[in-house]
Design a protein around this motif. Structure first.
Motif, PDB file in Angstrom:
ATOM      1  N   ASP A  66     -37.480  29.964 -32.315  1.00  0.00           N
ATOM      2  CA  ASP A  66     -38.013  29.391 -33.897  1.00  0.00           C
ATOM      3  C   ASP A  66     -37.139  28.434 -34.596  1.00  0.00           C
ATOM      4  O   ASP A  66     -36.047  28.933 -34.828  1.00  0.00           O
ATOM      5  CB  ASP A  66     -38.407  30.430 -34.536  1.00  0.00           C
ATOM      6  CG  ASP A  66     -39.206  30.051 -35.749  1.00  0.00           C
ATOM      7  OD1 ASP A  66     -38.817  29.060 -36.422  1.00  0.00           O
ATOM      8  OD2 ASP A  66     -40.175  30.490 -36.114  1.00  0.00           O
ATOM      9  N   ILE A  67     -37.423  27.038 -34.356  1.00  0.00           N
ATOM     10  CA  ILE A  67     -36.287  26.042 -34.855  1.00  0.00           C
ATOM     11  C   ILE A  67     -36.346  26.394 -36.194  1.00  0.00           C
ATOM     12  O   ILE A  67     -34.789  26.143 -36.737  1.00  0.00           O
ATOM     13  CB  ILE A  67     -36.830  24.689 -34.469  1.00  0.00           C
ATOM     14  CG1 ILE A  67     -37.131  24.333 -32.964  1.00  0.00           C
ATOM     15  CG2 ILE A  67     -35.970  23.718 -35.205  1.00  0.00           C
ATOM     16  CD1 ILE A  67     -37.684  23.448 -32.540  1.00  0.00           C
ATOM     17  N   LYS A  68     -37.231  26.703 -37.096  1.00  0.00           N
ATOM     18  CA  LYS A  68     -36.877  26.661 -38.613  1.00  0.00           C
ATOM     19  C   LYS A  68     -35.894  27.868 -38.847  1.00  0.00           C
ATOM     20  O   LYS A  68     -35.225  27.732 -39.925  1.00  0.00           O
ATOM     21  CB  LYS A  68     -38.238  26.789 -39.272  1.00  0.00           C
ATOM     22  CG  LYS A  68     -39.349  25.442 -39.139  1.00  0.00           C
ATOM     23  CD  LYS A  68     -40.465  25.684 -39.558  1.00  0.00           C
ATOM     24  CE  LYS A  68     -41.480  24.478 -39.286  1.00  0.00           C
ATOM     25  NZ  LYS A  68     -42.997  24.918 -39.213  1.00  0.00           N
ATOM     26  N   GLU A  69     -36.217  28.980 -38.171  1.00  0.00           N
ATOM     27  CA  GLU A  69     -35.276  30.118 -38.224  1.00  0.00           C
ATOM     28  C   GLU A  69     -33.684  29.792 -37.897  1.00  0.00           C
ATOM     29  O   GLU A  69     -32.784  30.242 -38.454  1.00  0.00           O
ATOM     30  CB  GLU A  69     -35.678  31.366 -37.435  1.00  0.00           C
ATOM     31  CG  GLU A  69     -35.469  32.596 -37.883  1.00  0.00           C
ATOM     32  CD  GLU A  69     -35.998  33.639 -37.219  1.00  0.00           C
ATOM     33  OE1 GLU A  69     -36.499  34.517 -37.625  1.00  0.00           O
ATOM     34  OE2 GLU A  69     -35.552  33.740 -35.715  1.00  0.00           O
ATOM     35  N   MET A  70     -33.634  28.853 -36.985  1.00  0.00           N
ATOM     36  CA  MET A  70     -32.191  28.693 -36.202  1.00  0.00           C
ATOM     37  C   MET A  70     -31.541  27.577 -36.975  1.00  0.00           C
ATOM     38  O   MET A  70     -30.225  27.200 -37.268  1.00  0.00           O
ATOM     39  CB  MET A  70     -32.410  28.338 -35.056  1.00  0.00           C
ATOM     40  CG  MET A  70     -32.406  29.016 -33.871  1.00  0.00           C
ATOM     41  SD  MET A  70     -32.420  28.382 -32.141  1.00  0.00           S
ATOM     42  CE  MET A  70     -33.896  27.216 -32.270  1.00  0.00           C
ATOM     43  N   VAL A 101     -49.143  31.664 -18.009  1.00  0.00           N
ATOM     44  CA  VAL A 101     -48.655  30.666 -19.024  1.00  0.00           C
ATOM     45  C   VAL A 101     -49.790  29.535 -19.011  1.00  0.00           C
ATOM     46  O   VAL A 101     -50.414  29.038 -17.989  1.00  0.00           O
ATOM     47  CB  VAL A 101     -47.363  30.080 -18.557  1.00  0.00           C
ATOM     48  CG1 VAL A 101     -47.002  28.625 -19.423  1.00  0.00           C
ATOM     49  CG2 VAL A 101     -46.349  31.028 -18.619  1.00  0.00           C
ATOM     50  N   ALA A 102     -50.487  29.230 -20.121  1.00  0.00           N
ATOM     51  CA  ALA A 102     -51.209  28.253 -20.588  1.00  0.00           C
ATOM     52  C   ALA A 102     -50.467  27.329 -21.657  1.00  0.00           C
ATOM     53  O   ALA A 102     -49.781  27.679 -22.395  1.00  0.00           O
ATOM     54  CB  ALA A 102     -52.684  28.453 -20.896  1.00  0.00           C
ATOM     55  N   GLY A 103     -50.758  26.198 -21.648  1.00  0.00           N
ATOM     56  CA  GLY A 103     -50.018  25.172 -22.628  1.00  0.00           C
ATOM     57  C   GLY A 103     -48.543  25.081 -22.691  1.00  0.00           C
ATOM     58  O   GLY A 103     -47.974  25.140 -21.610  1.00  0.00           O
ATOM     59  N   PHE A 104     -47.842  24.803 -23.680  1.00  0.00           N
ATOM     60  CA  PHE A 104     -46.652  24.852 -23.873  1.00  0.00           C
ATOM     61  C   PHE A 104     -45.697  25.844 -23.481  1.00  0.00           C
ATOM     62  O   PHE A 104     -46.001  27.109 -23.955  1.00  0.00           O
ATOM     63  CB  PHE A 104     -46.287  24.270 -25.274  1.00  0.00           C
ATOM     64  CG  PHE A 104     -46.547  22.944 -25.792  1.00  0.00           C
ATOM     65  CD1 PHE A 104     -46.343  21.684 -24.880  1.00  0.00           C
ATOM     66  CD2 PHE A 104     -47.778  23.028 -26.711  1.00  0.00           C
ATOM     67  CE1 PHE A 104     -46.996  20.348 -25.500  1.00  0.00           C
ATOM     68  CE2 PHE A 104     -48.364  21.792 -27.000  1.00  0.00           C
ATOM     69  CZ  PHE A 104     -47.957  20.779 -26.268  1.00  0.00           C
ATOM     70  N   ALA A 105     -44.884  25.667 -22.457  1.00  0.00           N
ATOM     71  CA  ALA A 105     -43.738  26.931 -22.376  1.00  0.00           C
ATOM     72  C   ALA A 105     -42.463  26.148 -22.410  1.00  0.00           C
ATOM     73  O   ALA A 105     -42.072  25.560 -21.473  1.00  0.00           O
ATOM     74  CB  ALA A 105     -44.000  27.479 -20.903  1.00  0.00           C
ATOM     75  N   LEU A 106     -41.880  25.936 -23.641  1.00  0.00           N
ATOM     76  CA  LEU A 106     -40.800  25.110 -23.769  1.00  0.00           C
ATOM     77  C   LEU A 106     -39.503  25.798 -24.238  1.00  0.00           C
ATOM     78  O   LEU A 106     -39.904  26.895 -25.047  1.00  0.00           O
ATOM     79  CB  LEU A 106     -41.344  23.963 -24.790  1.00  0.00           C
ATOM     80  CG  LEU A 106     -42.484  23.103 -24.453  1.00  0.00           C
ATOM     81  CD1 LEU A 106     -42.809  22.154 -25.638  1.00  0.00           C
ATOM     82  CD2 LEU A 106     -42.160  22.262 -23.279  1.00  0.00           C
ATOM     83  N   GLY A 107     -38.468  25.232 -24.048  1.00  0.00           N
ATOM     84  CA  GLY A 107     -37.265  26.110 -24.588  1.00  0.00           C
ATOM     85  C   GLY A 107     -37.377  27.447 -24.363  1.00  0.00           C
ATOM     86  O   GLY A 107     -37.594  27.969 -23.002  1.00  0.00           O
ATOM     87  N   LEU A 134     -32.635  18.483 -29.506  1.00  0.00           N
ATOM     88  CA  LEU A 134     -32.286  19.094 -30.989  1.00  0.00           C
ATOM     89  C   LEU A 134     -30.902  19.221 -31.119  1.00  0.00           C
ATOM     90  O   LEU A 134     -30.292  19.724 -32.028  1.00  0.00           O
ATOM     91  CB  LEU A 134     -33.023  20.356 -31.104  1.00  0.00           C
ATOM     92  CG  LEU A 134     -34.345  20.623 -30.790  1.00  0.00           C
ATOM     93  CD1 LEU A 134     -34.638  22.137 -30.808  1.00  0.00           C
ATOM     94  CD2 LEU A 134     -34.916  20.103 -32.043  1.00  0.00           C
ATOM     95  N   GLY A 135     -30.245  18.366 -30.097  1.00  0.00           N
ATOM     96  CA  GLY A 135     -28.519  18.387 -30.309  1.00  0.00           C
ATOM     97  C   GLY A 135     -28.194  19.706 -29.675  1.00  0.00           C
ATOM     98  O   GLY A 135     -26.805  19.958 -29.889  1.00  0.00           O
ATOM     99  N   VAL A 136     -28.838  20.419 -28.953  1.00  0.00           N
ATOM    100  CA  VAL A 136     -28.288  21.698 -28.414  1.00  0.00           C
ATOM    101  C   VAL A 136     -28.639  21.874 -26.903  1.00  0.00           C
ATOM    102  O   VAL A 136     -29.052  20.826 -26.307  1.00  0.00           O
ATOM    103  CB  VAL A 136     -28.482  22.927 -29.080  1.00  0.00           C
ATOM    104  CG1 VAL A 136     -28.198  23.263 -30.499  1.00  0.00           C
ATOM    105  CG2 VAL A 136     -30.333  23.174 -28.963  1.00  0.00           C
ATOM    106  N   ILE A 137     -28.316  22.874 -26.250  1.00  0.00           N
ATOM    107  CA  ILE A 137     -28.599  23.122 -24.822  1.00  0.00           C
ATOM    108  C   ILE A 137     -29.564  24.304 -24.853  1.00  0.00           C
ATOM    109  O   ILE A 137     -29.523  25.226 -25.768  1.00  0.00           O
ATOM    110  CB  ILE A 137     -27.455  23.074 -24.066  1.00  0.00           C
ATOM    111  CG1 ILE A 137     -26.583  24.523 -24.024  1.00  0.00           C
ATOM    112  CG2 ILE A 137     -26.601  21.872 -24.128  1.00  0.00           C
ATOM    113  CD1 ILE A 137     -25.583  24.820 -22.872  1.00  0.00           C
TER     114      ILE A 137
END
Ligand code: CAA
Length: 257
Positions: A66-70, A101-107, A134-137
């Motif tokens: 969760d990008i908003k949480e991080m 898995v259907a759809g996005f499996a990202l990060g 996002l500037g990370v890995i």
């Protein structure tokens, strides 16, 4: 037990976990990870569970941590809390696991799928490690498990460009075990889960442990480890039943012990 971010269903000896944060494309926040950990602890202790299938929605398996949480975490917050460390429960889970898995499996979503023993993908699946944008890995094993699955060239391509890879490419590359039409994903995954869960549970646990050992050790040590496990299975009731059933030309009825 009721959960907010996952849904559980029981299908015979297969436990199905649906990631369920549709408003955030199943982004993996701390609550979801702790609920998943809690569900896995229950499955580990439940003799009636022989395999776990993890799935998301039609649109997204999971679109990452969760990008908003991080976003506002400092280095000290991240390092001291080791918030990704809690994701390892799935990787250490002893019973067989399948990601559907259907759809996005990202990060982190791709990383969560890769922590499962194998991935069955809908033809709509899109895999990627876009953290670089996002500037990370990747932080939940992506640089390691993806590289072991698809090799350096494609792993570097995905991790450095952040591009997505479709289901067919993922199958060709060795990330995905099977690709099925999206409409059949759940039934195919549950069917595979039921086949695995019908096997002797001690044999399934040891098979998983032995395959995973191939990523951690030398060939000689790995083969030695496999042979020890193989011989030890002759102490199980299920080995007697499985071999007797073959000789008597009938289906084995394993007691999972
Ligand atoms: N974290 C938090 N929220 C997310 C999210 C994520 N990873 N992915 C999607 N969402 C949210 C969006 O913010 C949006 O919410 P709002 O409606 O409140 O704005 C909602 O889900 C729907 O998303 P989009 O509107 O973006 O949907 P889309 O169909 O246009 O795009 C997408 C889909 C391409 C997957 C896009 O959402 C996206 O790029 N998501 C981020 C993917 C990503 O970068 N994942 C890596 C995260 S970092 C990580 O995982 C670290 C690690 O290794 C552990």
């Amino acid at each position: 037990m009721t959960y907010e971010t996952i849904e559980l269903e029981s299908h015979g000896r297969v436990a199905l976990v649906r990631l369920n944060r549709p408003q955030a494309l199943n982004a993996l926040n701390a609550l979801l990870i702790s609920e998943l950990d809690c569900a896995l602890a229950g499955f580990a202790a439940d003799e009636g569970v022989g395999c776990v299938v993890i799935t998301g929605s039609e649109k997204a398996f999971a679109a990452g941590a969760d990008i908003k949480e991080m976003a506002d975490k400092s280095f000290a917050d991240a390092f001291l809390s080791d918030f990704i460390g809690r994701w390892d429960t799935l990787a250490r889970f002893r019973k067989p696991t399948i990601a559907a898995v259907a759809g996005f499996a990202l990060g982190g979503g791709c990383e969560l799928a890769m922590m499962c023993d194998f991935i069955i993908a809908a033809d709509t699946a899109q895999f990627g490690q876009p953290e670089i944008k996002l500037g990370v890995i990747p932080g939940a094993g992506g640089t390691q498990r993806l590289t072991r699955a698809v090799g350096k060239a494609k792993a570097m391509d995905l991790v450095l460009t952040g591009r997505m890879m479709g289901a067919e490419e993922a199958e060709r590359a060795g990330l995905v075990a099977r690709v099925v039409p999206a409409a059949d994903l759940l039934s195919e995954a549950l069917k595979a889960g039921a086949a695995v869960a019908a096997m002797s549970l001690p044999a399934a646990l040891m098979a998983k442990e032995a395959v995973n050992a191939a990523f951690e050790t030398t060939l000689t040590e790995g083969v030695r480890f496999e042979r020890r496990l193989f011989y030890s299975l002759f102490a199980t009731e299920d080995q007697k039943e499985g071999m007797a059933a073959f000789v008597e030309k009938r289906k084995a009825g394993f007691r999972h012990r």
